[in-house]
Design a protein around this motif. Structure first.
Motif, PDB file in Angstrom:
ATOM      1  N   ALA A   7      40.938  43.199  49.268  1.00 51.19           N
ATOM      2  CA  ALA A   7      40.422  44.519  48.944  1.00 51.19           C
ATOM      3  C   ALA A   7      38.909  44.580  49.071  1.00 51.19           C
ATOM      4  O   ALA A   7      38.359  45.588  49.511  1.00 51.19           O
ATOM      5  CB  ALA A   7      40.842  44.899  47.518  1.00 51.19           C
ATOM      6  N   ASP A   8      38.226  43.478  48.686  1.00 48.98           N
ATOM      7  CA  ASP A   8      36.765  43.501  48.676  1.00 48.98           C
ATOM      8  C   ASP A   8      36.223  42.077  48.581  1.00 48.98           C
ATOM      9  O   ASP A   8      36.901  41.179  48.077  1.00 48.98           O
ATOM     10  CB  ASP A   8      36.268  44.313  47.469  1.00 48.98           C
ATOM     11  N   ASN A  60      32.098  37.868  37.039  1.00 45.50           N
ATOM     12  CA  ASN A  60      33.394  37.195  37.127  1.00 45.50           C
ATOM     13  C   ASN A  60      33.274  35.672  37.179  1.00 45.50           C
ATOM     14  O   ASN A  60      33.840  35.017  38.044  1.00 45.50           O
ATOM     15  CB  ASN A  60      34.157  37.724  38.342  1.00 45.50           C
ATOM     16  N   PHE A  68      38.323  39.667  46.129  1.00 42.12           N
ATOM     17  CA  PHE A  68      39.383  40.439  45.495  1.00 42.12           C
ATOM     18  C   PHE A  68      40.534  40.564  46.487  1.00 42.12           C
ATOM     19  O   PHE A  68      40.432  41.314  47.463  1.00 42.12           O
ATOM     20  CB  PHE A  68      38.870  41.831  45.100  1.00 42.12           C
ATOM     21  N   SER A  83      44.455  41.356  47.872  1.00 42.44           N
ATOM     22  CA  SER A  83      45.402  42.457  47.723  1.00 42.44           C
ATOM     23  C   SER A  83      46.774  41.905  47.387  1.00 42.44           C
ATOM     24  O   SER A  83      47.159  40.836  47.852  1.00 42.44           O
ATOM     25  CB  SER A  83      45.476  43.263  49.020  1.00 42.44           C
ATOM     26  N   CYS A  95      44.951  48.326  34.219  1.00 42.41           N
ATOM     27  CA  CYS A  95      44.314  47.456  35.217  1.00 42.41           C
ATOM     28  C   CYS A  95      43.104  48.168  35.829  1.00 42.41           C
ATOM     29  O   CYS A  95      43.167  49.338  36.174  1.00 42.41           O
ATOM     30  CB  CYS A  95      45.327  47.123  36.315  1.00 42.41           C
ATOM     31  N   PHE A  96      42.004  47.420  35.989  1.00 41.24           N
ATOM     32  CA  PHE A  96      40.786  48.007  36.555  1.00 41.24           C
ATOM     33  C   PHE A  96      40.851  48.106  38.078  1.00 41.24           C
ATOM     34  O   PHE A  96      39.989  48.719  38.689  1.00 41.24           O
ATOM     35  CB  PHE A  96      39.545  47.194  36.140  1.00 41.24           C
ATOM     36  N   ASN A  97      41.863  47.502  38.704  1.00 38.69           N
ATOM     37  CA  ASN A  97      41.894  47.438  40.166  1.00 38.69           C
ATOM     38  C   ASN A  97      43.295  47.745  40.723  1.00 38.69           C
ATOM     39  O   ASN A  97      43.801  47.018  41.559  1.00 38.69           O
ATOM     40  CB  ASN A  97      41.428  46.038  40.602  1.00 38.69           C
ATOM     41  N   GLN A  98      43.893  48.824  40.244  1.00 38.12           N
ATOM     42  CA  GLN A  98      45.251  49.187  40.655  1.00 38.12           C
ATOM     43  C   GLN A  98      45.398  49.363  42.165  1.00 38.12           C
ATOM     44  O   GLN A  98      46.461  49.091  42.709  1.00 38.12           O
ATOM     45  CB  GLN A  98      45.697  50.480  39.967  1.00 38.12           C
ATOM     46  N   ALA A 145      44.466  47.558  44.410  1.00 38.31           N
ATOM     47  CA  ALA A 145      44.737  46.264  45.046  1.00 38.31           C
ATOM     48  C   ALA A 145      46.140  45.737  44.733  1.00 38.31           C
ATOM     49  O   ALA A 145      46.468  44.620  45.113  1.00 38.31           O
ATOM     50  CB  ALA A 145      43.678  45.239  44.623  1.00 38.31           C
TER      51      ALA A 145
END
Length: 173
Positions: free
Chosen positions: A4-5, A13, A22, A24, A33-36, A38
């Motif tokens: 994703a990134d 982190n 990050f 996927s 979740c802060f990163n749905q 992904a």
């Protein structure tokens, strides 16, 4: 595998300044979740040898303390081969830099108790990690004062010491 990134300079982190990947794909689907975005295994860009080369290059600075793997879910079977290749290259090129991995899986039950017993790829990946932050994000235990984790149920584990001693050793700051 997709990612994703990639953050070339990240201080949120893990200890110090880090390069963070990050990935996927995630089946945990933790509420809050802060990163749905992904969660989808096909989200983002393809992770390949060129991606690994770029990450290795991004880490080639004295101020970069290490690499962090996040998601999505780095330990999903679909992500293990690409990340195992990455962490092996990082350890070869930068033996003094550390590698952190954030996972929703439980270290004893899922990672050591199942994945590493059933998969050489998982074993290869985990054996090159220094720290695992384990446990699903639990919105009911969210605590914004915690360092490097989102909820109180999550642990920061010293992987190498835990494997050596055959029981959990928490990472000491």
């Amino acid at each position: 595998m997709h990612y994703a990134d990639i953050k070339k300079v990240d201080i949120a982190n893990g200890e110090g300044v880090r390069v963070s990947v990050f990935v996927s794909g995630c089946r945990h689907h933790c509420k809050g979740c802060f990163n749905q975005i992904a969660w989808d295994f096909k989200y983002g860009k393809e992770f390949n040898d060129q991606t690994i080369d770029e990450i290795i290059k991004d880490m080639d600075h004295d101020y970069i303390e290490g690499l962090s793997l996040l998601g999505g879910e780095p330990l999903e079977p679909e992500n293990q081969e690409g990340l195992a290749k990455l962490v092996e290259r990082v350890k070869e090129k930068y033996p003094n830099k550390n590698i952190w991995c954030y996972t929703g899986f439980d270290f004893e039950k899922d990672v050591m108790g199942k994945m590493c017993k059933e998969s050489q790829m998982a074993q290869k990946l985990v054996s090159n990690l220094d720290v695992i932050v384990d446990g699903k994000f639990d919105e009911t235990q969210m605590d914004k004062t915690l360092r490097f984790r989102g909820s109180r149920n999550q642990r920061i584990i010293d992987v190498q010491e835990s494997m050596k001693e055959n029981h959990i050793k928490l990472f000491e700051f």
